[in-house]
Design a protein around this motif. Structure first.
Motif, PDB file in Angstrom:
ATOM      1  N   GLY A 133      36.217  57.652  43.987  1.00  0.00           N
ATOM      2  CA  GLY A 133      36.832  57.407  42.694  1.00  0.00           C
ATOM      3  C   GLY A 133      37.864  56.297  42.666  1.00  0.00           C
ATOM      4  O   GLY A 133      38.289  55.878  41.593  1.00  0.00           O
ATOM      5  N   THR A 134      38.308  55.822  43.824  1.00  0.00           N
ATOM      6  CA  THR A 134      39.273  54.723  43.814  1.00  0.00           C
ATOM      7  C   THR A 134      38.699  53.541  44.582  1.00  0.00           C
ATOM      8  O   THR A 134      37.937  53.725  45.539  1.00  0.00           O
ATOM      9  CB  THR A 134      40.596  55.138  44.484  1.00  0.00           C
ATOM     10  OG1 THR A 134      40.284  55.763  45.716  1.00  0.00           O
ATOM     11  CG2 THR A 134      41.394  56.077  43.612  1.00  0.00           C
ATOM     12  N   PRO A 135      39.046  52.329  44.160  1.00  0.00           N
ATOM     13  CA  PRO A 135      38.481  51.178  44.862  1.00  0.00           C
ATOM     14  C   PRO A 135      39.145  50.973  46.221  1.00  0.00           C
ATOM     15  O   PRO A 135      40.362  51.050  46.343  1.00  0.00           O
ATOM     16  CB  PRO A 135      38.773  50.003  43.924  1.00  0.00           C
ATOM     17  CG  PRO A 135      39.927  50.446  43.098  1.00  0.00           C
ATOM     18  CD  PRO A 135      39.920  51.941  43.044  1.00  0.00           C
ATOM     19  N   ALA A 136      38.324  50.759  47.209  1.00  0.00           N
ATOM     20  CA  ALA A 136      38.831  50.349  48.519  1.00  0.00           C
ATOM     21  C   ALA A 136      38.529  48.871  48.667  1.00  0.00           C
ATOM     22  O   ALA A 136      37.479  48.403  48.224  1.00  0.00           O
ATOM     23  CB  ALA A 136      38.130  51.145  49.616  1.00  0.00           C
ATOM     24  N   TYR A 137      39.465  48.133  49.239  1.00  0.00           N
ATOM     25  CA  TYR A 137      39.255  46.690  49.413  1.00  0.00           C
ATOM     26  C   TYR A 137      38.976  46.401  50.880  1.00  0.00           C
ATOM     27  O   TYR A 137      39.715  46.843  51.762  1.00  0.00           O
ATOM     28  CB  TYR A 137      40.464  45.910  48.905  1.00  0.00           C
ATOM     29  CG  TYR A 137      40.531  45.976  47.398  1.00  0.00           C
ATOM     30  CD1 TYR A 137      39.691  45.166  46.633  1.00  0.00           C
ATOM     31  CD2 TYR A 137      41.365  46.880  46.751  1.00  0.00           C
ATOM     32  CE1 TYR A 137      39.708  45.246  45.248  1.00  0.00           C
ATOM     33  CE2 TYR A 137      41.385  46.963  45.368  1.00  0.00           C
ATOM     34  CZ  TYR A 137      40.551  46.144  44.623  1.00  0.00           C
ATOM     35  OH  TYR A 137      40.557  46.235  43.265  1.00  0.00           O
ATOM     36  N   LEU A 138      37.910  45.705  51.100  1.00  0.00           N
ATOM     37  CA  LEU A 138      37.424  45.486  52.454  1.00  0.00           C
ATOM     38  C   LEU A 138      37.380  44.000  52.759  1.00  0.00           C
ATOM     39  O   LEU A 138      37.000  43.197  51.911  1.00  0.00           O
ATOM     40  CB  LEU A 138      36.008  46.058  52.605  1.00  0.00           C
ATOM     41  CG  LEU A 138      35.811  47.471  52.064  1.00  0.00           C
ATOM     42  CD1 LEU A 138      34.333  47.806  51.981  1.00  0.00           C
ATOM     43  CD2 LEU A 138      36.542  48.469  52.948  1.00  0.00           C
ATOM     44  N   GLU A 139      37.750  43.656  53.980  1.00  0.00           N
ATOM     45  CA  GLU A 139      37.823  42.235  54.339  1.00  0.00           C
ATOM     46  C   GLU A 139      37.028  41.974  55.607  1.00  0.00           C
ATOM     47  O   GLU A 139      37.558  42.070  56.714  1.00  0.00           O
ATOM     48  CB  GLU A 139      39.300  41.861  54.535  1.00  0.00           C
ATOM     49  CG  GLU A 139      39.534  40.383  54.582  1.00  0.00           C
ATOM     50  CD  GLU A 139      41.024  40.063  54.756  1.00  0.00           C
ATOM     51  OE1 GLU A 139      41.867  40.885  54.353  1.00  0.00           O
ATOM     52  OE2 GLU A 139      41.314  38.997  55.309  1.00  0.00           O
ATOM     53  N   PRO A 140      35.750  41.649  55.493  1.00  0.00           N
ATOM     54  CA  PRO A 140      34.984  41.312  56.696  1.00  0.00           C
ATOM     55  C   PRO A 140      35.474  40.002  57.300  1.00  0.00           C
ATOM     56  O   PRO A 140      36.118  39.201  56.629  1.00  0.00           O
ATOM     57  CB  PRO A 140      33.551  41.172  56.190  1.00  0.00           C
ATOM     58  CG  PRO A 140      33.623  41.088  54.719  1.00  0.00           C
ATOM     59  CD  PRO A 140      34.969  41.576  54.271  1.00  0.00           C
ATOM     60  N   ASP A 141      35.157  39.812  58.579  1.00  0.00           N
ATOM     61  CA  ASP A 141      35.560  38.566  59.235  1.00  0.00           C
ATOM     62  C   ASP A 141      34.937  37.367  58.541  1.00  0.00           C
ATOM     63  O   ASP A 141      35.595  36.354  58.338  1.00  0.00           O
ATOM     64  CB  ASP A 141      35.120  38.583  60.705  1.00  0.00           C
ATOM     65  CG  ASP A 141      35.885  39.621  61.516  1.00  0.00           C
ATOM     66  OD1 ASP A 141      37.039  39.900  61.144  1.00  0.00           O
ATOM     67  OD2 ASP A 141      35.326  40.154  62.488  1.00  0.00           O
ATOM     68  N   ALA A 142      33.683  37.484  58.187  1.00  0.00           N
ATOM     69  CA  ALA A 142      33.018  36.385  57.492  1.00  0.00           C
ATOM     70  C   ALA A 142      31.713  36.879  56.887  1.00  0.00           C
ATOM     71  O   ALA A 142      31.133  37.862  57.356  1.00  0.00           O
ATOM     72  CB  ALA A 142      32.720  35.229  58.454  1.00  0.00           C
TER      73      ALA A 142
END
Lengths: 363, 521, 452
Positions: A133-142
């Motif tokens: 229900g809540t947005p998770a922010y994800l940061e892949p290397d590339a």
């Protein structure tokens, strides 16, 4: 207390023990588990050595040096499928304010790159994935966009690839992390014509004992299937929370007793492998040991013992059980037989017996 | 894992202390093992940080790399390590006995005995944990493809002499350690957990300090083994450092961040000082050395204590025989080194891989059989599983074969409470003066009595030789498994690798690892 | 002169024609192709043994000296009997181990079959059959022109390495969906190598010879129309097959009506739908769960008591379902032993009760399966192995009844998926976790809850 945002590592770690409702609730609600564990008096011994961090950062910088030329070359070599080799890498600027802004900027860059049909390298893009229900922010290397519109997730790790092989446990963890990124990317790609997310991620590691990047394609279809199902299950976190007593709080400024009570309000499924995957594991282990749960000896032991879930019950069965106790439990019979064989062998070798008294039967 | 092992763990929980899993020692221990306790730099493959090494528990040699990012310092470490380890390994090379080896003639395929020599004893290296064994393997891989200045005068960064040789030996030892029951390279946790069950999971048994606390809690410290194990695992001082440092090769991140990194930074600064200040440099280096030593020494002592504990157990009858296999392994590698053969390839070719797998499977079966024959507690697990049974001989009926020269085939009735799982016509075996005597299963009576017919080892005459047939009232243990395993498939030579497996592998030694400016870090 | 290869594309409505076309293609490549090997994937009951016998006869007729490699003595003896049945005149050598009694005594009655422990005695015969283990210790001058390797997916790569020098060319036949070969010691160090000795023989063969012709038998003659779609989708997602019979061709019915009990209701459901799930209340249970074991035995007992009869394409008249046509499948040996004891307690004899490993390659009319995950506190790699479930769910010609405690879907969801990943090793599909979910989802439509 502000919720601790979920990252890909935490999401991927959900697969480590999906049966644990305590973990699902605390992670889903964004509770700061390291702080909670410390407040409970059972801090996790985690932490990263700065040597490893420095090494990781310098290796990633080297992989992405020269505008990503080397990285794109590796993507083309391992996953290019006959596309023309990348000449100049297109490196869109992904800077924006806040995670939402960066995620929007990333989505736009993905759209443009896919439409343009040129090799594009997205350095640290930001992806949004709705979790519980809540947005998770994800940061892949590339993320690399191929000329044919395919998107490839790139994971840069500092463990070595020696003679083409790497530590399988670490590759497995990287694959689960990549699967989370792939799921997030698939939501973006679903809205774009001609875009699709490759089911092979590219793992980039130092080659042998050098600083030279080497790469391997990792098929993440299994991990993607499992993670997708686990994320869907996480949606039930609200149900778990609803079952908690009113006023339950995990704020680390509460007393240890209050926190213990709050944590106990939702059941855990402790197993020894939690120790490497969850910050709360030492607390759960203490409780499981205090309760005499056989699961503290390992999942396999628990599986062997069937209905005998405590050490005491198992040892009572081994001693021959109580008169009028539950009849016809093959495990109890087997334990009793095992105990007799063990006692005979110890006696034959002249070693002291394990314990002489009988079961603790109610008188 | 047998339910008997589970039971031992449960008993250990209740006792707060480890319980025996073996009544004898199942691994050979030499009189003079070399203990090797390595530490590695976090995040760096094959960049050692330091080690304690030696055969004298009171006088270990401390080797430290004060700045692991410096290639020259790393190579000094490896050269020192080679200087310490190779003389130990070489010391066994020249003490030999005459022996015979079976060789298969490549043309006729006939087997023939060939006179050769076998080293009388062999080196034995003990590391703290399986991770230590993996580290020996990693060091072996990182060293064996290097070239020294002598071997390649044009090499830009020649390795110190003897370092590639140490790499080959480490590779050999690590590969041998995968052979079930072998003892050239052992880990302390592996040794201990073979012989004792703790009240924690096998995952937690990987912690040498905790494992030792379960098995032999320190009476001075007080508390149960379980309590001491918890302390060994988790207790930290005011600075947040673990009281019992990890057994490596990974270090405690808190140690890295709070103590080691600043000390290394001071060492770097002292080295870079202009004008040079040798005293300051040496003091800074000593500080790093002292820190690394502080993390190594408890583990060093723990490994020796582990050896003491295991040594207290009487050796199993077959350990010596398996050690002979280790001596052959050592002698064989000695011969390959002496013959100037190239280092072991990076990955096995098809035939080599299949041979290794086949031998290991055979050895596993042999080990399982021998441990059971040597140890009633191990045999108890096989009896529990229906793979063996023990009981009293209640009747002996003499019978003979129908041939012209009748041979004895006595029928034996064995009363047993065990439930052997016969699956069709089956043979069973018992140990008779160290040799396996065979019987066939005739039937099992309603009351569980097993009727057997004895088939061999009774001599050539009509009457069995004395002592070869059990008598009424004897207690005998029979196994459903053979005591000597059958060997695996006969495999072709590598140069005859068939088309199904890619044909013969490329000939010639492998290329060395390229050494560049970017080599390591 | 070469025979033109039969057309292998395009759908064929008639399963018999589709199967015949596939067989013709296989025989063409085997007899007239240029590749050294031909690989045939055969799903459960697709006529693998028939293919082996046909190919053997054609190769023998073409004058090619043939060796056949099977994996167990029972498989070898079965092939010899089948060959002799089809072609009593064909001289066949049965190479056996020197232990003496390691072959079926029925072979002694076959005039054209020669038995020997020495390969040299048999080498001149047109066909010689033995196990991979025996072939591995065989040395002869001059290789065989052709080999047929049966159950090639259950053969380990190192076993093929030991025998591949004996033949010039080979036809490899097997079922990729059954249990993989295994090793009693770790083989991780070779994972990802094309010649990993612990991998299956076919995996190694194809890794080194990717251009070999690969065929598959497209029709299962064993599985009924109710089973083929599920087994195909769950276990052979990329190589689908269909049943050779239609829904009306097989029928299972009982002389006696249901007594309303769980076992009777699930028998009715299975007769109707081909599948039945007898679901006991959720509970962590010992491996030899007494209630589940008794339920399995009761289902068998009731099937016999109610006078079950089967109608199939093989006989239009109803054939009584005898004990010999019923099998019980379990994951573990102790479970099989417990079921045997329970059946004996109910006075039932003659029913096959065995583990998945031993049921491989066998066929029955009705199977009753104790679900590998029933009552367990958690799943393990062993219990999740795709091949295990595939074997258990694909032995039947009419119906399959699964006995399980409730709660398996949750168990699957709670399974930690932290598997290590070996670089370079092929990912095996389908995943056991997914296949289990697929089968359970289907079974839940044929669920009969029962509190014993």
């Amino acid at each position: 207390m502000p919720p601790r945002p979920l990252d890909a590592r935490a999401l991927a770690a959900l697969a480590a023990n999906p049966g644990c409702r305590r973990r699902a609730l605390l992670d889903g609600a964004g509770v700061d588990k390291p702080a909670l564990a410390a407040a409970l008096g059972a801090p996790a011994g985690y932490g990263q050595s700065q040597f490893a961090m420095i090494r990781g950062n310098s290796f990633e910088a080297k992989v992405k040096a020269d505008g990503g030329t080397e990285l794109l070359r590796l993507v083309h070599e391992k996953l290019g499928r006959g596309a023309e080799p990348p000449r100049a890498a297109h490196l869109p600027d992904l800077a924006a304010a806040g995670p939402e802004g960066r995620a929007a900027r990333t989505a736009l860059a993905l759209r443009e790159a896919t439409a343009s049909g040129t090799w594009t390298l997205l350095d640290h893009p930001m992806l949004a994935l709705e979790v519980a229900g809540t947005p998770a922010y994800l940061e892949p290397d590339a993320v690399v966009v191929h000329p044919d519109g395919r998107w490839t997730v790139v994971e840069i790790k500092s463990f070595p690839l020696i003679d083409g092989a790497a530590d399988p446990a670490k590759v497995g963890a990287a694959a689960r992390q990549a699967a989370v990124y792939v799921l997030a990317l698939e939501r973006v790609a679903a809205k774009l014509d001609g875009a699709r997310v490759g089911h092979e991620a590219l793992l980039v590691c130092p080659k042998d004992f050098s600083n030279v990047p080497a790469a391997a394609a990792v098929d993440i279809r299994k991990q993607r299937a499992v993670t997708r199902r686990q994320l869907d299950r996480l949606a039930r976190v609200e149900d778990l929370a609803a079952a908690l007593p009113d006023g339950t709080s995990f704020a680390p400024d509460r007393t240890r007793a209050q926190l213990t009570e709050a944590v106990e309000a939702v059941g855990a499924a402790y197993a020894p492998d939690c120790l490497a995957a969850c910050e709360l594991a030492f607390h759960c282990r203490d409780r499981a040991r205090a309760a005499g749960a056989v699961g503290t000896l390992g999942r396999q032991v628990r599986g062997e013992l069937g209905t005998l879930t405590t050490v005491e019950a198992a040892l009572d069965a081994a001693a021959g059980g109580c008169p009028g106790g539950p009849a016809e439990d093959p495990t109890a019979e087997a334990l009793h037989r095992a105990a007799r064989l063990r006692a005979g062998a110890l006696a034959a070798a002249g070693l002291p017996a394990d314990r002489t008294e009988g079961p603790g039967c109610p008188s | 894992m047998s339910l008997l092992t589970t039971l031992a763990r449960l008993e250990a929980v209740r006792a707060g202390r480890a319980r025996p899993l073996a009544t004898v020692r199942h691994r050979h221990l030499t009189d003079r093992p070399l203990v090797f306790v390595p530490l590695t730099t976090a995040g760096e493959a094959g960049a050692p940080l330091g080690a304690l090494v030696g055969t004298d528990r009171d006088a270990p040699r401390l080797l430290v790399v004060p700045q692991p990012r410096d290639r020259d310092l790393r190579w000094t470490f490896l050269a020192d390590l080679a200087e310490e380890v190779l003389p130990y390994i070489d010391a066994y090379a020249d003490h030999v006995e005459p022996a015979e080896r079976t060789e298969t003639d490549p043309v006729t395929g006939k087997k023939a005995k060939v006179a050769t020599e076998l080293c009388l004893d062999a080196p034995q290296i003990v590391v703290p944990s399986p991770a230590g064994i993996e580290y020996v393997r990693l060091l072996g891989r990182s060293m064996r493809f290097r070239r020294t200045a002598e071997e390649d005068p044009d090499a830009p960064y020649p390795a110190p002499a003897r370092v590639p040789l140490l790499g080959r030996w480490f590779t050999h030892l690590a590969e041998r350690s995968r052979m079930p029951g072998s003892a050239l390279l052992l880990s302390a946790t592996g040794l201990l957990s073979r012989h004792w069950a703790t009240g924690q999971s096998s995952l937690e048994d990987q912690h040498l300090g905790a494992l030792l606390a379960w098995i032999a809690p320190d009476p001075k410290t007080g508390g149960t083994g379980a309590e001491q194990a918890l302390r060994a695992e988790l207790a930290r001082d005011a600075q947040g450092l673990l009281l019992v440092p990890p057994a490596g090769p990974a270090t405690d991140p808190a140690f890295d961040n709070k103590l080691l990194a600043p000390a290394m930074a001071r060492f770097d600064a002292a080295r870079a000082a202009d004008p040079a200040d040798p005293a300051a440099r040496s003091a800074a280096e000593d500080a790093v050395r002292a820190l690394v030593a502080s993390q190594l020494r408890p583990t060093w002592d723990a490994v020796w204590r582990s050896l003491d504990l295991v040594r207290e157990l009487p050796p199993g009858a077959h350990t010596e025989q398996r050690w002979t296999g280790d001596r052959w392994s050592y002698t064989g590698h000695r011969d390959r080194v002496r013959a100037g053969e190239p280092p072991q390839p990076r990955r096995d070719d098809a035939v080599t891989a299949a041979r290794k797998l086949g031998r290991r499977e055979t050895e596993q079966v042999r080990l399982d059989a021998q441990e059971a024959l040597d140890d009633p507690l191990v045999m108890a697990a096989r009896r529990f599983a229906g793979e063996a049974f023990a009981g009293e001989i209640t009747e002996v009926v003499m019978e003979w074969t129908d041939s012209k020269r009748p041979s004895p085939r006595p029928l034996l009735a064995v009363a047993t409470e065990d439930g052997p799982q016969f699956d069709g016509p089956a043979k069973v075996y018992r140990s008779l003066d160290g040799r396996a005597q065979t019987a066939e299963h005739v039937r099992t009576e309603e009351d569980g009595t097993v009727v057997l017919r004895l088939l061999d080892k009774m001599g050539r005459g009509r009457e069995p030789e004395p002592g070869t047939v059990p008598e009424k009232g004897d207690q005998v243990c029979w196994t459903l498994f053979e005591h000597e395993p059958r060997s695996g498939p006969r495999l072709p030579e590598p140069e005859d690798t068939p088309w199904t497996h890619g044909g013969p592998p490329a000939a010639g030694p492998e290329a060395t690892d390229p050494v560049t400016d970017e080599d390591m870090l | 002169m070469t025979t033109p290869a039969p057309e292998a594309d395009g759908p064929v409505a008639d399963p018999g024609a589709a199967a015949a076309r596939a067989t013709a293609g296989i025989l063409h490549d085997t007899l007239h192709g240029t590749a050294r090997g031909v690989v045939v994937d055969s799903p459960p009951g697709a006529g693998k043994s028939t293919l082996v016998v046909t190919a053997a006869r054609e190769l023998a007729a073409a004058g090619r000296r043939l060796m056949i490699v099977a994996q167990t003595n029972a498989q070898v003896d079965d092939l010899v009997l089948r060959l002799a049945d089809k072609d009593p005149e064909l001289p066949v050598g049965r190479l056996h181990s020197s232990d003496g009694d390691a072959y079926d005594k029925a072979l002694l009655d076959l005039p054209a079959v020669t038995l020997s422990a020495k390969a040299a005695d048999l080498a001149p015969l047109p066909v010689v059959i033995s196990t991979a283990a025996k072939w591995a210790h065989t040395q002869v001058d001059g290789a065989w022109e052709h080999a047929i390797v049966d159950e090639a997916y259950q053969m380990r790569s190192d076993a093929l390495l030991a025998v591949a020098g004996l033949f010039e060319r080979a036809l490899f036949v097997g079922d990729p969906g059954q249990l993989d070969p295994f090793s009693v010691v770790g083989a991780e160090q070779w994972a990802g190598l094309s010649h990993d000795p612990s991998a299956s023989a076919v995996a190694t063969l194809l890794a080194h010879n990717p251009d070999l012709p690969q065929h598959r038998l497209p029709v299962s003659w064993r599985l009924p129309a109710s089973a083929a779609p599920l087994v195909s989708a769950a276990f052979y997602p990329y190589t689908p097959f269909r049943s050779g019979t239609g829904p009306a061709d097989r029928r299972l019915s009982y002389a006696a009506a249901s007594d309303g009990s769980g076992p009777d209701r699930v028998l009715d459901e299975a007769a109707e739908a081909g599948w039945g799930l007898l679901e006991l209340p959720a509970r962590h249970a010992p491996r030899t769960d007494p209630e589940a074991v008794r339920a399995v035995a009761l289902v068998v007992r009731r099937a016999l008591d109610r006078g079950a009869v089967a109608v199939s394409e093989q006989s239009p008249d109803p054939v009584p379902l005898t004990a010999a046509r019923i099998a019980v499948g379990t994951a573990h040996r102790d479970q099989a032993a417990a079921v045997r004891a329970a059946l004996a307690g109910l006075g039932v004899t003659g029913v096959t009760v065995d583990t998945a490993n031993r049921l491989q390659g066998r066929e029955y009319d009705l199977t009753v399966v104790l679900h590998p995950l029933s009552g367990r506190p958690d799943a393990t790699a062993f219990h999740l192995e795709t091949g295990r479930l595939c074997v258990l769910a694909s032995r039947h010609r009419h119906a399959c009844i699964v006995v399980a405690r409730a709660g398996i879907p949750d168990l699957l969801d709670e399974h930690p998926s932290t598997d290590p990943v070996q670089l370079g090793a092929a990912v095996k599909f389908p995943d056991g976790w997914e296949a289990n979910h697929a089968v359970l989802a289907h079974l839940s439509e044929h669920r009969v809850p029962w509190r014993p």
